[in-house]
Design a protein around this motif. Sequence first.
Motif, short mmCIF file in Angstrom:
data_model
loop_
_atom_site.label_atom_id
_atom_site.label_comp_id
_atom_site.label_asym_id
_atom_site.label_seq_id
_atom_site.Cartn_x
_atom_site.Cartn_y
_atom_site.Cartn_z
N THR A 1 -1.11 -42.95 24.59
CA THR A 1 0.19 -43.01 23.89
C THR A 1 1.01 -41.78 24.26
N PRO A 2 2.35 -41.88 24.16
CA PRO A 2 3.19 -40.71 24.45
C PRO A 2 2.80 -39.50 23.59
N ASP A 3 2.49 -39.72 22.32
CA ASP A 3 2.10 -38.59 21.45
C ASP A 3 0.82 -37.93 21.96
N MET A 4 -0.15 -38.75 22.34
CA MET A 4 -1.41 -38.18 22.85
C MET A 4 -1.17 -37.45 24.17
N PHE A 5 -0.30 -38.01 25.00
CA PHE A 5 -0.01 -37.36 26.27
C PHE A 5 0.62 -35.98 26.03
N ARG A 6 1.58 -35.93 25.09
CA ARG A 6 2.19 -34.63 24.76
C ARG A 6 1.13 -33.66 24.25
N THR B 1 8.77 -41.21 30.16
CA THR B 1 7.96 -40.33 29.30
C THR B 1 7.30 -39.18 30.07
N VAL B 2 6.56 -39.52 31.11
CA VAL B 2 5.80 -38.48 31.83
C VAL B 2 6.74 -37.42 32.43
N TYR B 3 7.75 -37.89 33.11
CA TYR B 3 8.68 -37.00 33.82
C TYR B 3 9.33 -35.99 32.88
N VAL C 1 8.35 -35.00 29.89
CA VAL C 1 7.34 -34.14 29.25
C VAL C 1 6.84 -33.09 30.24
N LEU C 2 6.58 -33.50 31.47
CA LEU C 2 6.14 -32.52 32.48
C LEU C 2 7.23 -31.46 32.67
N HIS C 3 8.47 -31.93 32.69
CA HIS C 3 9.59 -31.01 32.88
C HIS C 3 9.66 -30.00 31.74
N GLN C 4 9.45 -30.49 30.55
CA GLN C 4 9.48 -29.63 29.35
C GLN C 4 8.44 -28.51 29.45
N PHE C 5 7.27 -28.83 29.98
CA PHE C 5 6.22 -27.81 30.08
C PHE C 5 6.27 -27.04 31.41
N GLY C 6 7.16 -27.44 32.30
CA GLY C 6 7.22 -26.78 33.60
C GLY C 6 6.04 -27.15 34.48
N PHE C 7 5.48 -28.35 34.28
CA PHE C 7 4.30 -28.79 35.03
C PHE C 7 4.71 -29.68 36.20
N THR C 8 3.90 -29.65 37.25
CA THR C 8 4.07 -30.60 38.34
C THR C 8 3.06 -31.73 38.16
N GLY C 9 3.36 -32.87 38.78
CA GLY C 9 2.44 -34.01 38.72
C GLY C 9 2.56 -34.83 39.99
N THR C 10 1.65 -35.79 40.14
CA THR C 10 1.63 -36.64 41.33
C THR C 10 1.60 -38.09 40.88
N THR D 1 -2.48 -36.62 37.91
CA THR D 1 -2.10 -37.79 38.72
C THR D 1 -1.84 -38.99 37.81
N PHE D 2 -0.91 -39.84 38.25
CA PHE D 2 -0.49 -41.02 37.50
C PHE D 2 -0.46 -42.19 38.47
N ASP D 3 -1.35 -43.15 38.27
CA ASP D 3 -1.48 -44.25 39.22
C ASP D 3 -0.56 -45.42 38.89
N ASP D 4 -0.09 -46.07 39.92
CA ASP D 4 0.59 -47.37 39.90
C ASP D 4 2.12 -47.28 39.80
N GLY D 5 2.67 -46.21 39.25
CA GLY D 5 4.13 -46.10 39.19
C GLY D 5 4.77 -46.97 38.13
N TYR D 6 4.36 -46.80 36.89
CA TYR D 6 4.94 -47.57 35.79
C TYR D 6 6.24 -46.91 35.30
N THR D 7 7.08 -47.71 34.62
CA THR D 7 8.37 -47.17 34.14
C THR D 7 8.16 -46.00 33.18
N ASP D 8 7.05 -46.00 32.46
CA ASP D 8 6.85 -44.88 31.53
C ASP D 8 6.59 -43.55 32.27
N HIS D 9 6.29 -43.65 33.55
CA HIS D 9 6.15 -42.39 34.31
C HIS D 9 7.51 -41.70 34.45
#
Length: 281
Positions: A82-87, A135-137, A139-148, A124-132
């Motif tokens: 879930t987005p909350d768990m991811f955060r 939500t993911v993008y 949240v990663l930006h907020q923490f200054g994190f990179t992802g793949t 890493t985030f597989d498959d390229g879903y819209t939530d990437h």
Amino acid sequence: MFRKSWVILVFLILIGCLAVGTAGQNAAPIDSTVVESVGTWMDTLPEWDGTYRRIRVPILMYHYVSEPPEASDDTRITLSVTPDMFRAHMQYLFDGGYNPISLYQLIDALRTGAALPVKPVVLTFDDGYTDHFSTVYPVLHQFGFTGTIFVITGAPDNSAPGYLSWPQIAEMAESSISMENHTRDHIDLRNQDYDTLVYQLLGAQESLLAYTGRTPHFVAYPMGFYDEGTLEILRTMPVWGALTTQFGALHTTDRALEMSRVRISNETNVAALAALLQTDS
Ligand SMILES: [Zn+2]
């Protein structure tokens, strides 16, 4: 006298930090803000210096980061965080001093001994879903994190519902996210003929290059399936590393096409994540 003891104390603290930081990995620990030589993409494979290295970096494997719709099947439920768990996961990494790095940094460290930040981890985030994107993008930006993100390129080609579009993929590629190859149609790559493998692997490479301006250099095997024929094709392509779904966090210079990962499921709460990050295998 006071001054001399102060200098000795600082020296001892420095030695202590170095000793703790080097445990379990070859790369020397340095402040993460200093590591800027390799970002989320580059187009020249770092020249191998002839040294075989073994580096421990957990590569976390996420799929959906969204609430499964009602009546979802078991696969959708299991693959969802879930987005909350991811955060909460990202907050845990942030608070714990973990430093998300790109696969480009990891391959550089394996081939040249380039320094990695302390407590490195790859997201890493597989498959390229819209939530990437939704939500993911952010949240990663907020923490200054990179992802793949590993993109199934046939999905945006066909405007498949629930998957990223090419403009979203291009926007993330321009920021701090690596957009990499998860084949064109997400097929089982075992026992496939040459033409099929080229179509699936090289086809996805070419689409990503066309839409992002960058040749991807990493592949994630769909469902984790590959065989010797797959490896043979990859060796002829500009692919520097390939990711399996086998569990583990240890990576070696000579096994870059069979990198292990740490699977994140719907049952991975923060305590479970903390335990997974400690894995020694
Ligand atoms: Zn997949």
